[in-house]
Design a protein around this motif. Structure first.
Motif, PDB file in Angstrom:
ATOM      1  N   ASP A  56       0.827  -1.201   0.000  1.00 22.78           N
ATOM      2  CA  ASP A  56       0.000   0.000   0.000  1.00 22.78           C
ATOM      3  C   ASP A  56       0.867   1.260   0.000  1.00 22.78           C
ATOM      4  O   ASP A  56       2.089   1.196   0.171  1.00 22.78           O
ATOM      5  CB  ASP A  56      -0.992   0.000   1.168  1.00 22.78           C
ATOM      6  CG  ASP A  56      -0.322   0.031   2.531  1.00 22.78           C
ATOM      7  OD1 ASP A  56       0.785   0.589   2.656  1.00 22.78           O
ATOM      8  OD2 ASP A  56      -0.917  -0.494   3.482  1.00 22.78           O
ATOM      9  N   ASP A  57       0.226   2.402  -0.205  1.00 24.17           N
ATOM     10  CA  ASP A  57       0.957   3.666  -0.338  1.00 24.17           C
ATOM     11  C   ASP A  57       1.742   4.034   0.917  1.00 24.17           C
ATOM     12  O   ASP A  57       2.874   4.511   0.820  1.00 24.17           O
ATOM     13  CB  ASP A  57      -0.005   4.803  -0.691  1.00 24.17           C
ATOM     14  CG  ASP A  57      -0.573   4.662  -2.097  1.00 24.17           C
ATOM     15  OD1 ASP A  57      -0.006   3.895  -2.906  1.00 24.17           O
ATOM     16  OD2 ASP A  57      -1.592   5.319  -2.402  1.00 24.17           O
ATOM     17  N   ALA A  58       1.167   3.811   2.087  1.00 17.15           N
ATOM     18  CA  ALA A  58       1.855   4.157   3.340  1.00 17.15           C
ATOM     19  C   ALA A  58       3.121   3.317   3.505  1.00 17.15           C
ATOM     20  O   ALA A  58       4.175   3.829   3.903  1.00 17.15           O
ATOM     21  CB  ALA A  58       0.917   3.968   4.531  1.00 17.15           C
ATOM     22  N   THR A  59       3.034   2.042   3.189  1.00 17.55           N
ATOM     23  CA  THR A  59       4.196   1.154   3.279  1.00 17.55           C
ATOM     24  C   THR A  59       5.251   1.565   2.255  1.00 17.55           C
ATOM     25  O   THR A  59       6.445   1.581   2.560  1.00 17.55           O
ATOM     26  CB  THR A  59       3.771  -0.310   3.066  1.00 17.55           C
ATOM     27  OG1 THR A  59       2.788  -0.657   4.056  1.00 17.55           O
ATOM     28  CG2 THR A  59       4.955  -1.254   3.170  1.00 17.55           C
ATOM     29  N   ALA A  60       4.813   1.933   1.061  1.00 17.85           N
ATOM     30  CA  ALA A  60       5.755   2.375   0.018  1.00 17.85           C
ATOM     31  C   ALA A  60       6.506   3.624   0.470  1.00 17.85           C
ATOM     32  O   ALA A  60       7.709   3.751   0.228  1.00 17.85           O
ATOM     33  CB  ALA A  60       5.013   2.638  -1.280  1.00 17.85           C
ATOM     34  N   ARG A  61       5.820   4.541   1.164  1.00 16.91           N
ATOM     35  CA  ARG A  61       6.489   5.749   1.672  1.00 16.91           C
ATOM     36  C   ARG A  61       7.534   5.383   2.723  1.00 16.91           C
ATOM     37  O   ARG A  61       8.633   5.943   2.742  1.00 16.91           O
ATOM     38  CB  ARG A  61       5.466   6.740   2.237  1.00 16.91           C
ATOM     39  CG  ARG A  61       4.729   7.515   1.149  1.00 16.91           C
ATOM     40  CD  ARG A  61       3.890   8.637   1.714  1.00 16.91           C
ATOM     41  NE  ARG A  61       2.736   8.167   2.472  1.00 16.91           N
ATOM     42  CZ  ARG A  61       1.574   7.814   1.934  1.00 16.91           C
ATOM     43  NH1 ARG A  61       1.402   7.877   0.625  1.00 16.91           N
ATOM     44  NH2 ARG A  61       0.582   7.407   2.690  1.00 16.91           N
ATOM     45  N   GLN A  62       7.219   4.434   3.600  1.00 14.95           N
ATOM     46  CA  GLN A  62       8.185   3.992   4.605  1.00 14.95           C
ATOM     47  C   GLN A  62       9.412   3.370   3.931  1.00 14.95           C
ATOM     48  O   GLN A  62      10.542   3.637   4.331  1.00 14.95           O
ATOM     49  CB  GLN A  62       7.561   2.959   5.537  1.00 14.95           C
ATOM     50  CG  GLN A  62       6.599   3.524   6.543  1.00 14.95           C
ATOM     51  CD  GLN A  62       6.057   2.412   7.421  1.00 14.95           C
ATOM     52  OE1 GLN A  62       5.438   1.465   6.943  1.00 14.95           O
ATOM     53  NE2 GLN A  62       6.308   2.520   8.716  1.00 14.95           N
ATOM     54  N   GLU A  86      10.507   3.992   0.940  1.00 11.26           N
ATOM     55  CA  GLU A  86      11.240   5.070   0.285  1.00 11.26           C
ATOM     56  C   GLU A  86      12.137   5.814   1.276  1.00 11.26           C
ATOM     57  O   GLU A  86      13.280   6.140   0.970  1.00 11.26           O
ATOM     58  CB  GLU A  86      10.262   6.041  -0.370  1.00 11.26           C
ATOM     59  CG  GLU A  86      10.935   7.099  -1.198  1.00 11.26           C
ATOM     60  CD  GLU A  86       9.941   7.975  -1.952  1.00 11.26           C
ATOM     61  OE1 GLU A  86      10.399   8.720  -2.823  1.00 11.26           O
ATOM     62  OE2 GLU A  86       8.736   7.915  -1.675  1.00 11.26           O
ATOM     63  N   GLU A  87      11.634   6.041   2.490  1.00  8.35           N
ATOM     64  CA  GLU A  87      12.439   6.697   3.527  1.00  8.35           C
ATOM     65  C   GLU A  87      13.651   5.845   3.899  1.00  8.35           C
ATOM     66  O   GLU A  87      14.760   6.368   4.059  1.00  8.35           O
ATOM     67  CB  GLU A  87      11.593   6.960   4.766  1.00  8.35           C
ATOM     68  CG  GLU A  87      10.575   8.064   4.594  1.00  8.35           C
ATOM     69  CD  GLU A  87       9.687   8.230   5.813  1.00  8.35           C
ATOM     70  OE1 GLU A  87      10.012   7.675   6.894  1.00  8.35           O
ATOM     71  OE2 GLU A  87       8.657   8.904   5.681  1.00  8.35           O
ATOM     72  N   ASN A 139      16.137   6.021   0.961  1.00  8.22           N
ATOM     73  CA  ASN A 139      16.776   7.338   0.896  1.00  8.22           C
ATOM     74  C   ASN A 139      17.789   7.531   2.020  1.00  8.22           C
ATOM     75  O   ASN A 139      18.852   8.122   1.815  1.00  8.22           O
ATOM     76  CB  ASN A 139      15.737   8.452   0.897  1.00  8.22           C
ATOM     77  CG  ASN A 139      14.983   8.538  -0.407  1.00  8.22           C
ATOM     78  OD1 ASN A 139      15.450   8.075  -1.443  1.00  8.22           O
ATOM     79  ND2 ASN A 139      13.792   9.118  -0.361  1.00  8.22           N
TER      80      ASN A 139
END
Length: 77
Positions: free
Chosen positions: A50-56, A58-59, A62
């Protein structure tokens, strides 16, 4: 693991909640994240996050890139 009652758009199999391992090649290193929440097809094995997991994720990637790590192994919190 609970069933999401969704059908896989690739093979028609049943999509269920599960966990996977995510990896990213940074060019100068590799990041591996274990125990990532995902929806997984029980027939073909295709995985969705999901999008929230993808953001985590990505962090995490990075951060590893900024620290110029050659190998980073992490687990989702």
């Amino acid at each position: 693991m609970s069933t999401t009652n969704q059908t896989c758009p690739l093979c028609g199999g049943k999509k269920t909640k599960g966990k996977t391992t995510f990896s990213a090649d940074l060019g100068s290193g590799v990041v591996v994240v274990r125990e990532v929440e995902a929806t997984i097809c029980s027939q073909c094995g295709e995985e969705w996050i999901d999008d929230a997991t993808a953001r985590q994720l990505e962090e995490i990637v990075n951060d590893a890139r900024a620290r110029r790590l050659q190998v980073e192994v992490a687990a989702m919190k």
